[in-house]
Write an enzyme that holds these catalytic residues in place. Structure first.
Site: not given
Length: 788
Positions: A92-93
């Site tokens: 996600e990052l």
């Protein structure tokens, strides 16, 4: 929850934002504490945050998460001790950092019980967790994660160790999110208004913002010239600077507020000040006991105040009597059509809004006629001639331009003779020409809105006109395209007051000396005469009476409606909640038309509806503060009914059989203090019911237990102090308010309510048993304590 909004990020390319916020977090660290409180505060601020609802991570849901990231205006990355222990969080990052770079997504970081240095360098306990995640991964993948962690840690963020408590930190985060959203959504309200910048610049100069004194200025000019529009643009510009003023207020329609409330001088001032303070401090229904309260509340406040549509010096005495009322640096802007009023109040700085120049007027006209500031080839001469007929008045230019938009040149030429003879440069005739250009259905719809539905929602108007021949959906588009109405982004219909007045005058002119023969009766005195003298006819479609416009009682004959069989819309309401409507029906009421679609009768003075009334077409029934003991006998055909409100009908003892009201969506029975039970027959077939509000029914003891309402989303029973059993009437419920009841336990079946988001039971002193809640729940409030 707020609607999705469109923003323009720093990237030059257009991007659509579905969510305001995407939170990236490690669930085991923060879901039940920090994150739940953050999500609650975001929701209270109307900020739409993506929620994963605790879904288990799998490859099948990754596309959904990825799309949510790219469709969020802001990402909040909550870096906690186990964040780097999740490959999902790290992926996600990566996506967030790419989105930030590509489309200008805003990134906020929260270091939750971790050292930013450990995140940046992947050291300490945080680094050890990261190393475990990297086992078995490729060097390239590991390096990408490391770089992302380094980059995100270099973004200045919120460090939990520097805050005394989480609540304060969360408040700061949400405030910053709100401010960022405000900044990233540019106002487009005034993009098409020619010459506006020059007006705003002149007013800015007149305001002398660098001076620390209190200054009042006036904006003066004829109706329709754009005074309010100019002031709104100025206000938006000044109020957007959060550091300039402590308080901001744009108080609309001061004149209308005064006219509606026929009070004496002192009481009128109190009423205006109460509204003024309520809007200024965003607190509903502030009550004050004397005129010194406003001065005391404002004397230390540097405020920006706009008073729109002022027509009486007493209004200024009530709202801005002296400069000493306000804190240093305050600016008060008064909008009026009466220059003498400004002089009488000692306002020497007056901005006279002049008509636009010929070039500006032509540009305004072309904006509405052609969608640009110039005329297409071949149209110039005829466009100049038509624009002259508007007398350079901005309102007239916009309406006339829109009415001709899309027509061929020969149609413009054919329209000229009529426009020349009917307008004569006057705004009334200009508006009349626009109305005359409509076909008969659209004319009828225009009059419906002018007389009954100005300010209502589009969907509600469509429902009320559903069985008419007006084709409301198409007609509303026509009226909107021709600038006869404006449909706001939030779905409300707004008709300019001049157009509304014209519509009412057209209706009155059709039967000037016999109002009972008109389609709509909206004049208070005429309505009183028609209801007293039984002079209504089959022509009447709608009656709308604001009881606050009547002094004393309204006498209604028992046969008042017998000669109006086609009446569809009956509103006898009170716009001033504290002023009780007074009706005199000494012989009761024999008849109500069966074609009624809307029946709104505040303070209905009789114990029961007419025995012969068949509400088969009724869509909305509102009878607040009535003397009803029961609505009717037996089972009525209620297939069209969607909304019922009997709130504050303190004598009503039972709900009628609603088994045929299968389309009912909202039922309000608040403060029905004699309501003891609700039979199954009243609710069991209401499978489209979305809202049931029976709050403060202080004698209510039970609700049916053998029903499961398929669509019920909101249930409010707060303050039903005798209710002991938990109301398990729908497994689809989302929001329940059961505070201050006598409920002793929450049943284990609550786990079946898989959509439940909020359960409020504060003040339930007898509550003993609380089972596990479904995973969907976000807010639980009981015994005055809140947990999530």
């Amino acid at each position: 929850m707020a609607d999705s909004s469109v923003c323009y990020p720093s990237s030059s390319s257009f991007h659509w934002w579905r969510y305001h916020v995407f939170p990236s977090f490690c669930g085991e660290d923060v879901r039940k504490n920090f994150l739940s409180h953050l999500q609650k505060e975001l929701q209270l601020r109307g900020i739409n945050a993506f929620k994963d609802h605790g879904i288990k991570r799998s490859r099948s849901i990754w596309p959904e998460l990825k799309q949510a990231i790219w469709e969020s205006r802001i990402s909040i990355v909550v870096l906690s001790s186990n964040y780097a222990g999740s490959s999902w969080c790290l992926d996600e990052l990566l996506e967030i950092m790419e989105c930030r770079e590509a489309v200008g997504q805003t990134l906020l970081t929260v270091f939750y019980e971790v050292d930013p240095s450990d995140v940046r360098k992947q050291t300490g306990a945080f680094g050890k967790v990261f190393e475990k995640t990297c086992l078995g991964r490729t060097v390239e993948e590991t390096q990408r994660w490391k770089q992302a962690l380094t980059d995100v840690a270099n973004v200045s963020g919120y460090c939990s160790e520097k805050w005394d408590n989480e609540a304060s930190m969360i408040e700061k985060i949400v405030a910053d999110v709100s401010e960022e959203l405000n900044c990233c959504t540019p106002s487009k309200d005034f993009d098409d208004l020619v010459g506006l910048e020059a007006h705003v610049a002149k007013l800015n100069s007149m305001l002398c913002l660098q001076s620390n004194d209190v200054r009042m200025i006036g904006i003066w000019g004829p109706i329709g010239i754009g005074k309010t529009t100019i002031a709104r643009a100025l206000y938006n510009q000044l109020s957007s600077d959060g550091d300039e003023f402590q308080q901001n207020l744009f108080m609309e329609n001061v004149k209308r507020s005064s006219k509606r409330n026929k009070l004496d001088g002192y009481r009128l001032k109190l009423h205006l000040q109460e509204r003024f303070l309520s809007e200024m401090f965003n607190q509903r229904n502030i009550n004050i006991s004397h005129l010194g309260v406003a001065q005391e509340r404002l004397k230390n406040q540097k405020a920006l105040i706009v008073l729109d549509d002022v027509d009486d010096v007493e209004q200024l005495h009530a709202l801005a009597d002296q400069t000493q009322w306000f804190g240093n640096g305050t600016r008060v802007i008064v909008i009026t059509e009466d220059k003498q009023l400004l002089k009488a109040h000692g306002i020497d700085h007056v901005y006279d809004v002049c008509l636009p120049s010929k070039d500006e007027a032509f540009h305004i006209f072309c904006r509405f006629a052609f969608g640009k500031t110039s005329a297409p080839e071949g149209y110039y001469d005829v466009a100049v001639e038509v624009a002259k007929l508007a007398g350079d008045l901005p309102l007239g230019l916009s309406i006339l331009g829109a009415s001709l938009r899309g027509m061929r040149k020969d149609e413009w030429i054919n329209a000229l003779p009529r426009l020349r003879t009917s307008l004569n440069g006057k705004i009334e005739k200009l508006l009349g020409a626009c109305y005359d250009g409509l076909d008969e259905k659209d004319k009828a719809l225009f009059l419906h809105i002018a007389c009954l539905f100005n300010g209502e929602k589009v969907d509600r108007v469509k429902e009320l006109l559903a069985i008419s021949a007006l084709d409301a959906e198409f007609g509303l588009k026509v009226l909107n395209d021709r600038s006869l109405i404006h449909i706001c982004a939030d779905g409300y219909i707004v008709m300019h007051c001049l157009l509304q007045q014209m519509g009412k005058e057209i209706t009155r002119g059709q039967c000037l000396h016999d109002p009972g023969k008109g389609k709509f009766i909206v004049d208070a005195l005429e309505i009183s005469d028609v209801l007293a003298d039984e002079t209504g006819t089959k022509t009447v479609l709608g009656i709308s009476l604001d009881m606050s416009e009547i002094d004393g009682q309204v006498y209604i004959s028992e046969k008042a409606f017998e000669k109006m069989p086609n009446l569809q819309f009956l509103r006898l309401y009170n716009s001033i909640p504290d002023k009780a409507a007074e009706f005199d029906l000494p012989h009761g009421l024999d008849y109500l038309p069966r074609k009624l679609r809307l029946l709104h009768w505040d303070s209905y003075p009789i114990k029961c509806m007419p025995s012969k009334f068949r509400p088969e077409f009724l869509v909305e029934l509102t009878m607040r503060d009535s003397k009803l003991e029961k609505l009717w006998e037996g089972i009525q055909p209620l297939t069209s009914l969607k909304y019922m409100d009997l709130s504050a009908s303190t004598n009503i003892g039972d709900i009628p059989n609603l088994s045929r009201a299968k389309n009912l969506e909202k039922l309000y029975l608040r403060f029905c203090e004699n309501l003891v039970t609700v039979p199954s027959s009243a609710l069991q077939n209401l499978n489209k019911l979305k809202v049931l509000d029976m709050s403060c029914c202080i004698k209510l003891k039970t609700l049916p237990t053998n029903i499961n309402l398929e669509s019920l989303s909101v249930l409010n029973l707060r303050g039903c102090s005798k209710l002991k059993r938990f109301p398990f009437i729908s497994t689809q419920i989302q929001f329940m308010s059961l505070g201050e009841t006598a409920i002793e336990k929450v049943p284990s079946q609550i786990k079946l309510c898989s959509r439940l988001v909020s359960l409020e039971m504060a003040g339930c002193k007898n509550l003993r048993t609380i089972p596990p809640f479904p995973a969907s729940i976000e807010i639980v409030d009981y015994h005055g304590q809140e947990s999530s």
